[in-house]
Design a protein around this motif. Sequence first.
Motif, PDB file in Angstrom:
ATOM      1  N   VAL A 200       6.015 -10.475 -28.439  1.00 52.15           N
ATOM      2  CA  VAL A 200       6.797 -11.711 -27.812  1.00 52.15           C
ATOM      3  C   VAL A 200       7.826 -11.423 -26.968  1.00 52.15           C
ATOM      4  O   VAL A 200       8.030 -11.979 -25.767  1.00 52.15           O
ATOM      5  N   ARG A 201       8.779 -10.389 -27.285  1.00 58.16           N
ATOM      6  CA  ARG A 201       9.743  -9.973 -26.547  1.00 58.16           C
ATOM      7  C   ARG A 201       9.221  -9.288 -25.341  1.00 58.16           C
ATOM      8  O   ARG A 201       9.686  -9.703 -24.071  1.00 58.16           O
ATOM      9  N   TYR A 202       8.150  -8.743 -25.168  1.00 57.13           N
ATOM     10  CA  TYR A 202       7.417  -8.042 -24.290  1.00 57.13           C
ATOM     11  C   TYR A 202       7.175  -9.160 -23.121  1.00 57.13           C
ATOM     12  O   TYR A 202       7.095  -8.890 -21.861  1.00 57.13           O
ATOM     13  N   ARG A 203       6.520 -10.118 -23.570  1.00 54.76           N
ATOM     14  CA  ARG A 203       5.793 -11.281 -22.812  1.00 54.76           C
ATOM     15  C   ARG A 203       7.102 -11.998 -22.132  1.00 54.76           C
ATOM     16  O   ARG A 203       6.810 -12.698 -20.846  1.00 54.76           O
ATOM     17  N   MET A 204       8.253 -12.008 -22.757  1.00 62.34           N
ATOM     18  CA  MET A 204       9.026 -12.984 -22.257  1.00 62.34           C
ATOM     19  C   MET A 204      10.065 -12.537 -21.373  1.00 62.34           C
ATOM     20  O   MET A 204      10.815 -13.287 -20.478  1.00 62.34           O
ATOM     21  N   ARG A 205      10.385 -11.344 -21.631  1.00 64.07           N
ATOM     22  CA  ARG A 205      11.553 -10.609 -20.857  1.00 64.07           C
ATOM     23  C   ARG A 205      10.885  -9.896 -19.537  1.00 64.07           C
ATOM     24  O   ARG A 205       9.984  -9.468 -19.565  1.00 64.07           O
ATOM     25  N   ASP A 206      11.924  -9.783 -18.670  1.00 62.79           N
ATOM     26  CA  ASP A 206      11.612  -8.896 -17.554  1.00 62.79           C
ATOM     27  C   ASP A 206      12.412  -7.782 -17.243  1.00 62.79           C
ATOM     28  O   ASP A 206      12.500  -7.197 -16.129  1.00 62.79           O
ATOM     29  N   ALA A 207      13.235  -7.476 -18.332  1.00 71.10           N
ATOM     30  CA  ALA A 207      14.261  -6.411 -18.068  1.00 71.10           C
ATOM     31  C   ALA A 207      13.372  -4.872 -17.610  1.00 71.10           C
ATOM     32  O   ALA A 207      12.411  -4.664 -18.120  1.00 71.10           O
ATOM     33  N   ALA A 208      14.032  -4.110 -16.801  1.00 70.73           N
ATOM     34  CA  ALA A 208      13.550  -2.936 -16.669  1.00 70.73           C
ATOM     35  C   ALA A 208      13.538  -1.930 -17.725  1.00 70.73           C
ATOM     36  O   ALA A 208      14.436  -1.900 -18.451  1.00 70.73           O
ATOM     37  N   PRO A 209      12.342  -1.313 -17.993  1.00 68.40           N
ATOM     38  CA  PRO A 209      12.136  -0.402 -19.334  1.00 68.40           C
ATOM     39  C   PRO A 209      13.345   0.473 -19.447  1.00 68.40           C
ATOM     40  O   PRO A 209      13.705   0.813 -20.722  1.00 68.40           O
ATOM     41  N   ASP A 210      13.780   1.088 -18.435  1.00 67.97           N
ATOM     42  CA  ASP A 210      14.879   2.159 -18.610  1.00 67.97           C
ATOM     43  C   ASP A 210      16.363   1.571 -18.297  1.00 67.97           C
ATOM     44  O   ASP A 210      17.421   2.433 -18.476  1.00 67.97           O
ATOM     45  N   ALA A 211      16.645   0.415 -18.152  1.00 72.74           N
ATOM     46  CA  ALA A 211      17.827  -0.145 -17.871  1.00 72.74           C
ATOM     47  C   ALA A 211      18.592  -0.237 -19.177  1.00 72.74           C
ATOM     48  O   ALA A 211      18.129  -0.599 -20.235  1.00 72.74           O
TER      49      ALA A 211
END
Length: 369
Positions: A200-211
């Motif tokens: 759910v978090r993966y589908r809802m957020r767009d933060a850069a993976p390494d940020a």
Amino acid sequence: MSGTDRIVIEGIGVVGGFGCGITDLSLALTGAARPPGTLALSTGTGKVEIPAFLADASRLGEFLPVRTLRRIDRFSRLGLLGSHLALADAGLPEEERSGLGIIIASGYGATGITYAFLKSFINDGDICASPTYFANSVHNSAAAHISIHLGAVGPCLTVTHFHLPVPSALATARLWLAEGRVQRVLFGAVDELSELIGYVRYRMRDAAPDAPMTPLRTERETSIPGEGAAFLLLARESAARGGYCTLDASTTGSLPDSGVPLPDPGLLILGADGRRESGRRYAAAAHRSRVACYTPLYGSMPAGPAFDLAAAALILKEGHVFPSPDADSRDFPATVPAGGEPFGADRISCLTLADDDGYGLTTLGRYAR
């Protein structure tokens, strides 16, 4: 409450992405924080890995035999570990546990085992659905496991709320102690980062993976999901065996635009966790205040404000402020202590804001005995 009726935090038990126990939390607060790990997820386009603060519950074997744990799900294991750590930290002997009440606060609940049960039901039919999964998916199962294994015979309650489970449950804990229903309350906040919650978090957020998380940059989405358990052993001052600090107040409410009526805290610990939805409200509430924020040590989760309380208790006991990770990355005017300096006040308030108009405010005070 006042005088001998004040509530004291006697012991703290924590497990999260920073490690396990109050010593690991102290190390993380003083700058020895661990970077987040990764959570593997299955998606429609294949496997992905997202950054996540994951908890290791393996130390539970120090308190319970392995054969006792084989039918207990991970959500309950996190709770059991946090509860045992809190009692050990307080040095509460077993004969004093009979008057103990249990309150668990959670945002996600036991979603991992609940969906495992549904999967067994869907794949194998009702005849073959797992009874073990079903038992652990019951709403109050984690609190029941803790109550059984600790021999606590007081009231047992689970409070779920996606945004404000911690201040809501603390209000009940204070009420139980004020009414004299229990000698002590073992309060704990638990959240498990199951594959379902991770997806759910993966589908809802767009933060850069390494940020990294920069929660004081309130206009940006930088949240990283986390999991863990934070427990506090609470007692009336007249019965307390010593402790970290006092729990003076815990309130919830709804204030649309007029700001939160803060009771002049010596320090305001923000529950800002890098989510855009509440970022601007945190910036407005903390405008030109003396603030700290420690969510980059354990991640974004509804149980997170309980870790803020643990950090505040350590500040009050040790008398100095811990540095806030990435404090220079902020987009509103505020004073953020560099860390190591004397605290110089008697109160700390921990502020949690929901995505709508809701807020929760818990105030802790200095305790000397």
